[in-house]
Motif scaffolding. Sequence first.
Motif, PDB file in Angstrom:
ATOM      1  N   SER A  22       0.861  -0.942  -0.203  1.00 13.67           N
ATOM      2  CA  SER A  22       0.067   0.319  -0.143  1.00 13.67           C
ATOM      3  C   SER A  22       0.599   1.096   0.071  1.00 13.67           C
ATOM      4  O   SER A  22       0.100   2.072  -0.773  1.00 13.67           O
ATOM      5  CB  SER A  22      -0.817   0.196   1.155  1.00 13.67           C
ATOM      6  OG  SER A  22      -0.795   0.021   2.327  1.00 13.67           O
ATOM      7  N   LYS A  23       2.347   1.891   0.698  1.00 18.83           N
ATOM      8  CA  LYS A  23       2.562   2.791   0.892  1.00 18.83           C
ATOM      9  C   LYS A  23       4.233   2.225  -0.913  1.00 18.83           C
ATOM     10  O   LYS A  23       3.246   3.702  -1.153  1.00 18.83           O
ATOM     11  CB  LYS A  23       4.280   1.858   2.210  1.00 18.83           C
ATOM     12  CG  LYS A  23       3.529   2.392   3.284  1.00 18.83           C
ATOM     13  CD  LYS A  23       4.398   1.939   4.625  1.00 18.83           C
ATOM     14  CE  LYS A  23       3.634   2.936   5.368  1.00 18.83           C
ATOM     15  NZ  LYS A  23       4.477   2.351   6.655  1.00 18.83           N
ATOM     16  N   LYS A  26       0.935   3.984  -2.675  1.00 16.02           N
ATOM     17  CA  LYS A  26       0.397   5.950  -2.117  1.00 16.02           C
ATOM     18  C   LYS A  26       1.778   6.294  -3.670  1.00 16.02           C
ATOM     19  O   LYS A  26       1.844   7.351  -3.941  1.00 16.02           O
ATOM     20  CB  LYS A  26       0.970   5.650  -1.334  1.00 16.02           C
ATOM     21  CG  LYS A  26      -0.453   5.216  -0.423  1.00 16.02           C
ATOM     22  CD  LYS A  26      -0.753   5.440   1.021  1.00 16.02           C
ATOM     23  CE  LYS A  26      -1.941   5.157   1.887  1.00 16.02           C
ATOM     24  NZ  LYS A  26      -2.285   5.341   2.913  1.00 16.02           N
ATOM     25  N   LEU A  27       2.314   6.048  -3.320  1.00 14.32           N
ATOM     26  CA  LEU A  27       3.584   6.996  -3.524  1.00 14.32           C
ATOM     27  C   LEU A  27       3.902   7.055  -4.959  1.00 14.32           C
ATOM     28  O   LEU A  27       3.858   7.537  -5.739  1.00 14.32           O
ATOM     29  CB  LEU A  27       5.357   5.765  -3.203  1.00 14.32           C
ATOM     30  CG  LEU A  27       5.985   6.001  -1.962  1.00 14.32           C
ATOM     31  CD1 LEU A  27       7.104   5.262  -1.315  1.00 14.32           C
ATOM     32  CD2 LEU A  27       6.336   7.506  -0.939  1.00 14.32           C
ATOM     33  N   LEU A  29       1.004   6.669  -7.094  1.00 13.50           N
ATOM     34  CA  LEU A  29       0.253   7.671  -6.913  1.00 13.50           C
ATOM     35  C   LEU A  29       0.740   8.776  -7.427  1.00 13.50           C
ATOM     36  O   LEU A  29      -0.087   9.532  -7.489  1.00 13.50           O
ATOM     37  CB  LEU A  29      -1.183   6.699  -6.735  1.00 13.50           C
ATOM     38  CG  LEU A  29      -1.513   5.569  -7.149  1.00 13.50           C
ATOM     39  CD1 LEU A  29      -2.523   4.755  -6.003  1.00 13.50           C
ATOM     40  CD2 LEU A  29      -2.011   5.288  -8.424  1.00 13.50           C
ATOM     41  N   ASN A  30       1.347   8.970  -6.399  1.00 14.34           N
ATOM     42  CA  ASN A  30       1.668  10.589  -5.804  1.00 14.34           C
ATOM     43  C   ASN A  30       2.515  10.803  -6.736  1.00 14.34           C
ATOM     44  O   ASN A  30       2.864  12.450  -6.740  1.00 14.34           O
ATOM     45  CB  ASN A  30       1.690  10.720  -4.107  1.00 14.34           C
ATOM     46  CG  ASN A  30       0.571  10.374  -3.306  1.00 14.34           C
ATOM     47  OD1 ASN A  30      -0.599  10.277  -4.192  1.00 14.34           O
ATOM     48  ND2 ASN A  30       0.601  10.018  -1.948  1.00 14.34           N
ATOM     49  N   SER A  31       3.149  10.391  -7.192  1.00 13.59           N
ATOM     50  CA  SER A  31       4.506  10.656  -7.649  1.00 13.59           C
ATOM     51  C   SER A  31       4.138  11.987  -8.971  1.00 13.59           C
ATOM     52  O   SER A  31       4.936  12.182  -9.736  1.00 13.59           O
ATOM     53  CB  SER A  31       5.865   9.789  -8.171  1.00 13.59           C
ATOM     54  OG  SER A  31       4.388   8.683  -9.815  1.00 13.59           O
ATOM     55  N   GLY A  32       3.231  10.962  -9.496  1.00  8.55           N
ATOM     56  CA  GLY A  32       2.596  11.944 -10.754  1.00  8.55           C
ATOM     57  C   GLY A  32       3.259  11.567 -12.527  1.00  8.55           C
ATOM     58  O   GLY A  32       2.811  12.004 -13.431  1.00  8.55           O
ATOM     59  N   THR A  34       2.914   8.740 -15.570  1.00  7.47           N
ATOM     60  CA  THR A  34       2.277   8.025 -16.069  1.00  7.47           C
ATOM     61  C   THR A  34       2.770   6.482 -16.550  1.00  7.47           C
ATOM     62  O   THR A  34       3.625   5.654 -16.842  1.00  7.47           O
ATOM     63  CB  THR A  34       0.964   8.844 -17.354  1.00  7.47           C
ATOM     64  OG1 THR A  34       2.704   9.006 -18.488  1.00  7.47           O
ATOM     65  CG2 THR A  34       1.028  10.421 -16.215  1.00  7.47           C
TER      66      THR A  34
END
Length: 76
Positions: A22-23, A26-27, A29-32, A34
């Motif tokens: 999960s971590k 999250k990293l 998805l939050n990195s930008g 694609t």
Amino acid sequence: MSGANPVGFGENRIDSLPDAISKVLKLFLNSGITEDEEVEEMSNTSVDICPSCGKSTFVRQEGCYNCLDCGHSKCG
């Protein structure tokens, strides 16, 4: 819920395999970045199995193949 052997401290603590997954998600998805950018970046690198250590860290750099793990090199 925690696993039997948590690793790390503070916000970097990993309590279990699902927690680690999960971590990482999250990293990502939050990195930008694609998926298309990631695939393009990966396709520019040629990776092979190192004949010395057997790991998939044998990469082509500057006309030679170098193992990023054990340092084995092959040119030509």
